[in-house]
Design an enzyme around this catalytic site. Structure first.
Site, PDB file in Angstrom:
ATOM      1  N   LYS A   1       4.405  62.583  70.326  1.00 51.65           N
ATOM      2  CA  LYS A   1       3.169  62.523  70.961  1.00 51.65           C
ATOM      3  C   LYS A   1       1.839  62.645  70.162  1.00 51.65           C
ATOM      4  CE  LYS A   1       0.422  65.662  74.112  1.00 51.65           C
ATOM      5  NZ  LYS A   1       0.455  66.893  74.782  1.00 51.65           N
TER       6      LYS A   1
ATOM      7  N   TYR B   1       4.387  66.574  68.017  1.00 51.72           N
ATOM      8  CA  TYR B   1       3.092  66.493  68.364  1.00 51.72           C
ATOM      9  C   TYR B   1       2.397  66.199  66.953  1.00 51.72           C
ATOM     10  CZ  TYR B   1      -1.174  67.363  71.269  1.00 51.72           C
ATOM     11  OH  TYR B   1      -2.344  67.230  71.966  1.00 51.72           O
TER      12      TYR B   1
END
Length: 309
Positions: A163, A138
């Site tokens: 992400k 992330y």
């Protein structure tokens, strides 16, 4: 059997953690909300992540939430957990996730520390090599890797996706064009529907939808319209639903979580407008603003589920 290294695609559901007024987790409500997301066709479930208040859950609560989600999903879609923060804690949660039968986990940033790229590399390496589960990295806050670091991390087969929650489009172009389909690309920007039209052409074919917790049929209609290049529908949903909700979300810090709970309560799902500090509940005035937006949303785009607002 080798692990399935297929990254998440489509719309990912990020369930909140429902609490009783006492502050204890409402396990029945959590299971009902996950079932709602599955019935609405979301392609993956990410349990105990940012929307699920991962930083406010004890290890025992994290373990229980993972068990409940994995049991409820029962193999219908992939289930990912959230890990991150303190390295030892992240590894422990990754190992719990593997023990409980999760498909993978989302690696959130380390706690507070601003690190050099080598430090981020070692942080991710320690986590992703601790299990054989799939890992989605992330990009957020103090954890933003450059191309060289990400290329090194792709040497580990466990790393299946990235992400993005930063919005650095120059970096996104470089990463997606140089690494290509070795990774799955997930849009994790706050209220990702706002930016998805910009991410889609780069290869981002998955996004985390906060509003899917309470209006998943509109998330789906919006994403389908994007894929079909139906600009009229995209513009209409932007104007009447997405941008108005986003304006409310930006009125208070912490609404990225609590506004989801408010929306779920408004549409009749078993969730209270109750959060754990430092997140704050949605204020009455903003709650009513959201109610009116959702009333308009259901009038223009009725769902198959009976909703009274």
């Amino acid at each position: 059997m080798p692990a399935d290294r297929t990254p998440p695609t489509g719309i990912s559901g990020f369930p909140v953690t429902p609490y009783f007024e006492s502050g204890a987790i409402d396990e029945q409500a959590l299971q009902e909300n996950i079932e709602f997301l599955l019935e609405e066709g979301l392609e993956s479930i990410f349990i105990a992540c940012g929307a699920g208040e991962i930083t406010n859950l004890s290890t025992e609560e994290f373990d229980k939430a993972a068990q409940l989600a994995i049991s409820k999903v029962n193999g219908r879609v992939p289930v990912y957990t959230g890990v991150g923060g303190n390295l030892l804690d992240a590894v422990e949660k990754a190992e719990i996730s593997e023990k409980r039968g999760a498909d993978g986990y989302l690696v959130l940033p380390p706690y507070l520390v601003e690190s050099e790229q080598e430090g981020l590399y070692e942080y991710y390496k320690a986590i992703v090599t601790s299990t054989d589960l799939n890992a989605v990295l992330y990009q957020r806050a103090n954890a933003v890797v450059n191309l060289n670091t990400l290329q090194r991390l792709t040497e580990f087969p466990q790393v299946v996706g990235l992400k993005d929650g930063v919005g650095d489009m120059e970096l996104n172009v470089e990463l997606t064009q140089e690494i290509g389909d070795r990774l799955g690309w997930l849009n994790g920007m706050p209220m990702a529907e706002v930016t998805m039209p910009a991410y889609l052409p780069l290869g981002y074919n998955c996004y985390s939808s906060a509003i899917s917790n309470y209006i998943p049929h509109i998330s789906r209609r919006f994403y389908d319209a994007l894929l079909e290049q139906d600009q009229a529908t995209v513009n209409d949903i932007y104007h009447n639903i997405i941008l108005p909700i986003n304006r409310v979300r930006r009125k208070r810090k912490g609404y990225a979580v609590s506004l989801i709970k408010a929306g779920m309560e408004i549409v009749g799902l078993p969730v209270r407008n109750t959060v754990r500090p430092p997140v704050v509940p949605v204020e009455k005035e903003h709650y009513e603003e959201l109610r009116q937006i959702l009333k308009t949303a259901h009038e223009k785009y009725p769902s198959s589920r009976k909703v009274s607002i």
